[in-house]
Design a protein around this motif. Sequence first.
Motif, short mmCIF file in Angstrom:
data_model
loop_
_atom_site.label_atom_id
_atom_site.label_comp_id
_atom_site.label_asym_id
_atom_site.label_seq_id
_atom_site.Cartn_x
_atom_site.Cartn_y
_atom_site.Cartn_z
N GLU A 21 31.36 32.43 30.96
CA GLU A 21 31.55 31.56 32.13
C GLU A 21 33.01 31.52 32.55
O GLU A 21 33.31 31.53 33.74
CB GLU A 21 31.03 30.17 31.82
N ASN A 22 33.90 31.47 31.61
CA ASN A 22 35.32 31.45 31.94
C ASN A 22 35.76 32.77 32.54
O ASN A 22 36.61 32.81 33.43
CB ASN A 22 36.15 31.14 30.69
N LYS A 23 35.20 33.86 32.05
CA LYS A 23 35.59 35.19 32.54
C LYS A 23 35.10 35.43 33.96
O LYS A 23 35.75 36.14 34.72
CB LYS A 23 35.02 36.28 31.62
N THR A 24 33.96 34.85 34.33
CA THR A 24 33.47 35.08 35.69
C THR A 24 34.39 34.44 36.72
O THR A 24 34.62 35.01 37.78
CB THR A 24 32.04 34.55 35.85
N TYR A 28 36.52 36.47 39.62
CA TYR A 28 36.50 36.15 41.04
C TYR A 28 37.93 35.93 41.56
O TYR A 28 38.28 36.39 42.64
CB TYR A 28 35.66 34.91 41.31
N ASP A 29 38.75 35.22 40.79
CA ASP A 29 40.13 34.99 41.22
C ASP A 29 40.91 36.29 41.33
O ASP A 29 41.75 36.45 42.21
CB ASP A 29 40.85 34.06 40.23
N TYR A 30 40.63 37.23 40.46
CA TYR A 30 41.35 38.49 40.43
C TYR A 30 40.89 39.44 41.53
O TYR A 30 41.70 40.10 42.18
CB TYR A 30 41.19 39.14 39.06
N THR A 31 39.57 39.51 41.76
CA THR A 31 39.02 40.49 42.70
C THR A 31 38.63 39.92 44.05
O THR A 31 38.39 40.67 44.99
CB THR A 31 37.79 41.18 42.10
N GLY A 36 31.93 41.56 40.38
CA GLY A 36 32.31 41.71 38.98
C GLY A 36 31.62 40.70 38.09
O GLY A 36 31.15 41.03 36.99
N SER A 37 31.52 39.46 38.56
CA SER A 37 30.82 38.43 37.81
C SER A 37 29.33 38.75 37.69
O SER A 37 28.71 38.53 36.65
CB SER A 37 30.99 37.07 38.48
#
Length: 65
Positions: A21-24, A28-31, A36-37
């Motif tokens: 959940e943290n990685k998604t 989103y913030d990065y791409t 990606g999520s």
Amino acid sequence: MSSGSTMTFSPRVEPLPPWAENKTGWLYDYTHTYSGSFYLSGVCYLLASASLFFVPLAERQRSRA
């Protein structure tokens, strides 16, 4: 209708594991896109499903020991 066919044919959204959940959000913030999520959640779902194929092998190995 049996519960197995209900689980197969009903549209369900599986929650992501807590570490994903943290990685998604970071993806989103990065791409600036949710693709990606989406792929990350799909990979988690496929890996969890594929791991079930190893259960009979582990049970067979345990019965030999």
